[in-house]
Design a protein around this motif. Structure first.
Motif, mmCIF file in Angstrom:
data_model
loop_
_atom_site.group_PDB
_atom_site.id
_atom_site.type_symbol
_atom_site.label_atom_id
_atom_site.label_comp_id
_atom_site.label_asym_id
_atom_site.label_seq_id
_atom_site.Cartn_x
_atom_site.Cartn_y
_atom_site.Cartn_z
ATOM 1 N N LYS A 13 9.006 4.353 12.406
ATOM 2 C CA LYS A 13 9.708 3.337 11.622
ATOM 3 C C LYS A 13 9.394 3.543 10.139
ATOM 4 N N GLU A 14 10.186 4.385 9.495
ATOM 5 C CA GLU A 14 9.952 4.640 8.081
ATOM 6 C C GLU A 14 10.424 3.453 7.256
ATOM 7 N N PRO A 15 9.701 3.143 6.182
ATOM 8 C CA PRO A 15 10.110 2.015 5.344
ATOM 9 C C PRO A 15 11.382 2.349 4.560
ATOM 10 N N LEU A 16 12.308 1.389 4.566
ATOM 11 C CA LEU A 16 13.561 1.513 3.828
ATOM 12 C C LEU A 16 13.619 0.365 2.830
ATOM 13 N N SER A 17 14.075 0.641 1.631
ATOM 14 C CA SER A 17 14.189 -0.430 0.651
ATOM 15 C C SER A 17 15.302 -0.135 -0.339
ATOM 16 N N ILE A 18 15.711 -1.194 -1.016
ATOM 17 C CA ILE A 18 16.748 -1.099 -2.043
ATOM 18 C C ILE A 18 16.166 -1.693 -3.318
ATOM 19 N N VAL A 19 16.384 -1.006 -4.437
ATOM 20 C CA VAL A 19 15.834 -1.441 -5.722
ATOM 21 C C VAL A 19 16.979 -1.509 -6.723
ATOM 22 N N GLU A 20 17.162 -2.673 -7.297
ATOM 23 C CA GLU A 20 18.210 -2.842 -8.305
ATOM 24 C C GLU A 20 17.795 -2.133 -9.589
ATOM 25 N N THR A 21 18.758 -1.500 -10.238
ATOM 26 C CA THR A 21 18.476 -0.761 -11.472
ATOM 27 C C THR A 21 19.744 -0.708 -12.321
ATOM 28 N N ARG A 22 19.634 -0.065 -13.460
ATOM 29 C CA ARG A 22 20.801 0.215 -14.295
ATOM 30 C C ARG A 22 21.130 1.688 -14.151
ATOM 31 N N LEU A 23 22.331 2.063 -14.514
ATOM 32 C CA LEU A 23 22.718 3.459 -14.397
ATOM 33 C C LEU A 23 22.230 4.317 -15.549
ATOM 34 N N ASP A 24 21.716 3.689 -16.599
ATOM 35 C CA ASP A 24 21.260 4.466 -17.748
ATOM 36 C C ASP A 24 19.751 4.724 -17.747
ATOM 37 N N LYS A 91 21.038 5.731 9.043
ATOM 38 C CA LYS A 91 19.910 4.798 9.039
ATOM 39 C C LYS A 91 19.951 3.865 7.837
ATOM 40 N N LEU A 92 20.217 4.408 6.645
ATOM 41 C CA LEU A 92 20.239 3.566 5.448
ATOM 42 C C LEU A 92 21.371 2.554 5.499
ATOM 43 N N GLY A 93 22.570 3.011 5.808
ATOM 44 C CA GLY A 93 23.706 2.095 5.881
ATOM 45 C C GLY A 93 23.507 1.024 6.940
ATOM 46 N N THR A 94 23.035 1.403 8.102
ATOM 47 C CA THR A 94 22.800 0.443 9.179
ATOM 48 C C THR A 94 21.735 -0.571 8.764
ATOM 49 N N TYR A 95 20.683 -0.091 8.129
ATOM 50 C CA TYR A 95 19.599 -0.979 7.705
ATOM 51 C C TYR A 95 20.092 -2.015 6.702
ATOM 52 N N PHE A 96 20.805 -1.571 5.666
ATOM 53 C CA PHE A 96 21.201 -2.481 4.598
ATOM 54 C C PHE A 96 22.447 -3.297 4.918
ATOM 55 N N PHE A 97 23.468 -2.673 5.477
ATOM 56 C CA PHE A 97 24.730 -3.369 5.701
ATOM 57 C C PHE A 97 24.763 -4.155 7.008
ATOM 58 N N VAL A 98 24.038 -3.698 8.018
ATOM 59 C CA VAL A 98 24.131 -4.317 9.346
ATOM 60 C C VAL A 98 22.899 -5.157 9.680
ATOM 61 N N GLU A 102 20.429 -9.654 4.183
ATOM 62 C CA GLU A 102 19.736 -10.593 3.289
ATOM 63 C C GLU A 102 19.220 -9.897 2.034
ATOM 64 N N LEU A 103 19.058 -8.575 2.096
ATOM 65 C CA LEU A 103 18.634 -7.847 0.894
ATOM 66 C C LEU A 103 19.715 -7.917 -0.183
ATOM 67 N N PHE A 104 20.979 -7.839 0.221
ATOM 68 C CA PHE A 104 22.077 -8.004 -0.735
ATOM 69 C C PHE A 104 22.200 -9.468 -1.146
ATOM 70 N N LYS A 105 22.054 -10.370 -0.175
ATOM 71 C CA LYS A 105 22.125 -11.794 -0.495
ATOM 72 C C LYS A 105 21.073 -12.173 -1.528
ATOM 73 N N GLY A 106 19.879 -11.595 -1.391
ATOM 74 C CA GLY A 106 18.800 -11.859 -2.335
ATOM 75 C C GLY A 106 19.126 -11.399 -3.746
ATOM 76 N N LEU A 107 20.067 -10.476 -3.858
ATOM 77 C CA LEU A 107 20.513 -9.998 -5.165
ATOM 78 C C LEU A 107 21.743 -10.762 -5.656
ATOM 79 N N GLY A 108 22.116 -11.814 -4.916
ATOM 80 C CA GLY A 108 23.264 -12.636 -5.299
ATOM 81 C C GLY A 108 24.596 -12.084 -4.839
ATOM 82 N N ILE A 109 24.581 -11.147 -3.909
ATOM 83 C CA ILE A 109 25.816 -10.520 -3.431
ATOM 84 C C ILE A 109 26.186 -11.103 -2.067
#
Length: 142
Positions: A13-24, A91-98, A102-109
């Motif tokens: 079970k490798e850790p998966l995470s999403i980090v908000e950033t800017r493109l610059d 794995k990434l798409g399933t983890y975040f989208f499915v 709540e990770l997206f919800k936590g970002l206001g999405i």
């Protein structure tokens, strides 16, 4: 020995995470530059530069992909959902989208809108729970 490595591969079970950033930020610019040829199959780099939101997708603390788009209110209009070839096993798409929206919800999405002109991307979006609206538009609500 092969059975051991297969068991290890499927049970780790490798850790998966999403980090908000800017493109610059330098790391995002480096990632886009290093994967430019592959990314430009989906979207032009100039189009990416106009995005208001960016996210790093991390897998086992390695930068595995990025999401870029326009975050307007509670909606994210995707311009790019990109994962490097090494990590393209859903794995990434399933983890975040499915499994962890709540990770997206936590970002206001609360809604993600994607445009899919490619058959493979349409199949991927359906697999991730996006609903086809009309034309090339797919929507995922949380």
């Amino acid at each position: 020995i092969n059975a051991f490595y297969l068991w290890k591969y499927y049970t780790y079970k490798e850790p998966l995470s999403i980090v908000e950033t800017r493109l610059d930020v330098p790391l995002m610019e480096y990632f886009i530059h290093e994967n430019k040829e592959d990314i430009e199959r989906f979207v032009s780099i100039d189009e990416l530069k106009g995005c208001s939101a960016g996210f790093f997708l991390l897998r086992d603390n390695n930068l595995a992909g990025i999401i870029a788009g326009d975050h307007i209110g509670d909606r994210l209009k995707l311009k790019l959902d990109y994962v490097t070839p090494k990590y393209r096993d859903f794995k990434l798409g399933t983890y975040f989208f499915v499994k962890h929206p709540e990770l997206f919800k936590g970002l206001g999405i609360r809604e993600i809108v994607a445009h899919a002109k490619d058959d493979n991307y349409r199949k991927y979006l359906r697999r991730m729970g996006f609903v086809h609206k009309k034309g090339h538009v797919f929507v995922k609500r949380f």
